[in-house]
Structures are given as structure tokens and as C-alpha cells.
Design a protein around this motif. Sequence first.
Motif: not given
Length: 217
Positions: A22, A24, A174, A198, A200, A205, A214
Motif C-alpha cells: 500500500t 498513499s 483511488q 491511494e 493498494r 486488503q 490512512s
Amino acid sequence: MRSLLLIALALIAMKEVRPQTTISVEQYSYMGLGNASLLTPVAHYENKHNWYAEARYNYEDINTFSLYAGRTFSGHDDLSWSLTPMVGGMAGKLKGGSFGLNSACTFRKFGFSSQAQYSVSADTQNDNFFYNWSELYYQPVRWIYTGIALQHTRAYATTALLNPGILLGFSYNQWSFPLYSFNPFAVERYFVLGINWEWRAKRQQHNAVSPVLSKSD
């Protein structure tokens, strides 16, 4: 430009250490404080083993860069939750260390997130402070959410300062675009506009994350 370069370098360094799951980037603009608009970029990174890193600029203080590292613990059922304890350091106008906790939970169309920290100045005890940004939101459909927010600040040997606010945000793929109005019914009102992105990994998940923070986020 300088702040964005620092964030980019931090992300590159994080990416080389472990495989990413991930990433972001958040960009917040503070308006209506009696000064020129203040930009506050924040970047988050978490790998497949739940190790977490976060880089910020202009967050703890103006012209201050901070970097945090920690690990995320999470659970999933009807109620999804995540907790990320962190430790970090600050350089620039404010120098020192900081301890933080990012938390989030979601239940159906409701969500809560909180980002708390206690920062210790290397120069003077008077610059030590506690800060928390929390929000509770409702997301009736995928592309819009609304709720309330609260900023809680307490500097060393002072009384707590509370700034309540309201939130309206929009999401598209996103991207998310939150708009906050703090102290909306007071003369000291101000606004915070976010432009957040973001990425991912599809294979995992695992975070309970607010569409805005986040905070982990």
C-alpha cells in the motif's frame, strides 16, 4: 516543491526496503487562518508484513519534516479495525522525537479514524505537545461521505485547545477529496481541503482505513 521532493525521496527509500502493498499520498491545504494557504503533504507506506512508515511536512510545525515507523495490527469481521503504534523523529524548525498511534474502524457504512501523537522537542520543553485528529463519518454510497471531525491540541503546561469541524468528502476510484470546516460557527473558522491518492495491492486488503486518513490512517 521542496516538500514534495522530501516526500518522494522518503517513498523511494521505503520501497527499496520491503515489497510494497500500500502506498498513499495526501495533500492538505489549510485556508482561512489569517495567513497564506498552508500546504501539508503526508505519505504512507505499508508492506505485506504490516510494517508501516509515514512521512510528513508542515505537520508538526511549519518547515518541519517528520518520519515515522511502526507496525499495523488489524482484525476483520462485522467490525473491521486497525491499530498502528509508531515512533518517529522531526527535523527542521521543530527538532525532536514523537510517539504516535493511528487507529481506524469500520462497521457497515460507518467509520471512525484517529491519529494521535505526543511530540518532544530537542530544544525546549515548552515546545512539547499532544495532538489528535479524529473523525466519525457515514458513507451512504461509495462516492460520497460526510461526518464530524475534532482536532485536540495541548501544548506543554497549557489548557487543551479543541477545534470541532464538519466533513464532506467525495471518492472516485483511488482518489478522495475531503473538505473540512473547523469552528464553522465561530469567527476563528477555517477550512482544510484534501486531495488524496491511494494504491493498494489487490492480493491483500487488510487495513481498516478511513476514506480520508490512512491515519492510518
